[in-house]
Design an enzyme around this catalytic site. Structure first.
Site, PDB file in Angstrom:
ATOM      1  N   SER A  76       0.830  -1.191   0.000  1.00 39.57           N
ATOM      2  CA  SER A  76       0.000   0.000   0.000  1.00 39.57           C
ATOM      3  C   SER A  76       0.880   1.262   0.000  1.00 39.57           C
ATOM      4  CB  SER A  76      -0.952  -0.043   1.193  1.00 39.57           C
ATOM      5  OG  SER A  76      -1.929   0.949   1.101  1.00 39.57           O
ATOM      6  N   ASP A 118     -10.619  -3.088  -4.289  1.00 42.78           N
ATOM      7  CA  ASP A 118      -9.684  -2.106  -3.746  1.00 42.78           C
ATOM      8  C   ASP A 118      -9.894  -0.780  -4.471  1.00 42.78           C
ATOM      9  OD1 ASP A 118      -7.515  -0.603  -2.882  1.00 42.78           O
ATOM     10  OD2 ASP A 118      -6.013  -2.128  -3.346  1.00 42.78           O
ATOM     11  N   HIS A 141      -8.217  -4.823  -0.101  1.00 43.13           N
ATOM     12  CA  HIS A 141      -6.930  -4.181   0.151  1.00 43.13           C
ATOM     13  C   HIS A 141      -6.331  -4.663   1.473  1.00 43.13           C
ATOM     14  CE1 HIS A 141      -4.085  -0.822  -0.434  1.00 43.13           C
ATOM     15  NE2 HIS A 141      -4.107  -0.705   0.885  1.00 43.13           N
TER      16      HIS A 141
END
Length: 329
Positions: A166, A265, A295
């Site tokens: 991320s 996501d 995610h």
């Protein structure tokens, strides 16, 4: 590289494990991240991602500090075989550049060390809003240079990769871009492993609309993270915040990448765009897309009670380890 059409990037239903987690979050009344202060958000995510369980065993785990101007950068090293020289992987945890630490993502670092047969250096970089952009970038790059310069001491002289999840995936590929600019002492990076990275300061994609709410990471949470990370919107146009905006001549010099993305996501489409930009620039990309996943799932193998784990975390960690072993063979 995946050529999945945009209409086929999301499965009809969320993975059953991920759905069970989402249902439990609703059941316990988990607060909206955007209604919290940074300190409260750190505590909330810290509680979720630091289960009271025996961690995956790694032969040698140590902590140390890297001296930097007016600060120290804390790192944790994971060596699966101290008797051998191995490759090194500098790993950056997720958390929107605001939350997360060495403990919240300890499980992923351990798996990368074991599955990838490499020394992992996990970096506790500075975070916003106390330390806004580009503080995290500076720490990430300095830690990568330090790892390259101290490879012999770390038992990690057989190659160098960067990896992250991320916001950490954003930092990993930004560090790789900075390294190709060839400043004095720039590290020579052989590979990059990018778990659902943030690649652009923009909310204009289809995935931001169709995955806006209800799938762990929300669109409003990304706005909250960006607003706590950047000093102003002008920073968002900087390739060191938005690596998708880097010039093609920079992209063309990047090392091969393993990219992992999720159907549910908000960041999905900008991740596809980054993978395609790398491929268009001639960079080999191994893209694995989990069309039914949410995610941050790589870090969801084991969560604090009462939250169920996500079995697919094992698969993506194994794939990342295979990518690293293949890169260094």
């Amino acid at each position: 590289m995946s050529t999945t059409p945009i209409d086929e990037r999301r499965a009809e239903d969320v993975d059953s494990d991920a759905q069970a987690l989402l249902d439990e979050l609703v059941e316990v009344g988990a607060p909206d991240l955007t209604h919290l202060s940074p300190e409260q958000a750190r505590a909330l995510l810290g509680d979720l991602f630091t289960p009271d369980v025996e961690p995956e065993s790694v032969a040698a785990v140590n902590e140390r500090k890297i001296r930097a101007y007016a600060r120290d950068i804390r790192v944790r090293t994971y060596d699966p075989d101290p008797s051998r020289d191995l490759p090194a992987v500098v790993y950056f945890h997720g958390g929107g550049w605001v939350a997360g630490n060495l403990d919240t993502h300890d499980g992923v670092a351990r798996s990368l060390a074991n599955e990838g047969n490499c020394v992992v250096v996990s970096v506790d970089y500075r975070k916003g809003p106390e330390h806004p952009f580009p503080a995290a970038v500076e720490d990430a790059y300095l830690a990568t240079k330090w790892t390259a310069e101290n490879a012999a001491e770390l038992g990690a002289t057989e190659g160098l990769a960067v990896a992250g999840e991320s916001a950490g995936g954003n930092l990993a590929t930004v560090v790789a871009q900075m390294a190709v600019e060839k400043d004095v002492g720039a590290p020579d990076i052989d590979h990059q492993v990018l778990f659902y990275p943030v690649t652009d300061h923009s909310y204009a994609t289809r995935s931001y609309e169709e995955n806006a709410d209800g799938y762990f990471l929300t669109t409003r949470a990304m706005v909250w993270f960006w607003n706590h990370y950047l000093r102003d919107d002008i920073d968002g146009a900087n390739p060191r915040a938005s690596p998708l905006r880097a010039r093609e001549r920079i992209l063309a010099e990047l090392p091969p990448a393993a990219l992992y993305t999720c159907g549910y996501d908000p960041l999905r489409d900008e991740q596809f765009a980054y993978g395609e930009a790398l491929e268009d620039a001639g960079v080999p990309v191994e893209h694995t897309h989990y069309d039914d996943m949410i995610h941050d799932f790589a870090n969801m193998r084991r969560l604090a009670e009462p939250f169920p784990g996500v079995e697919a975390a094992d698969d993506v960690r194994r794939r990342a380890g295979e990518a690293l072993r293949g890169a260094f063979e």
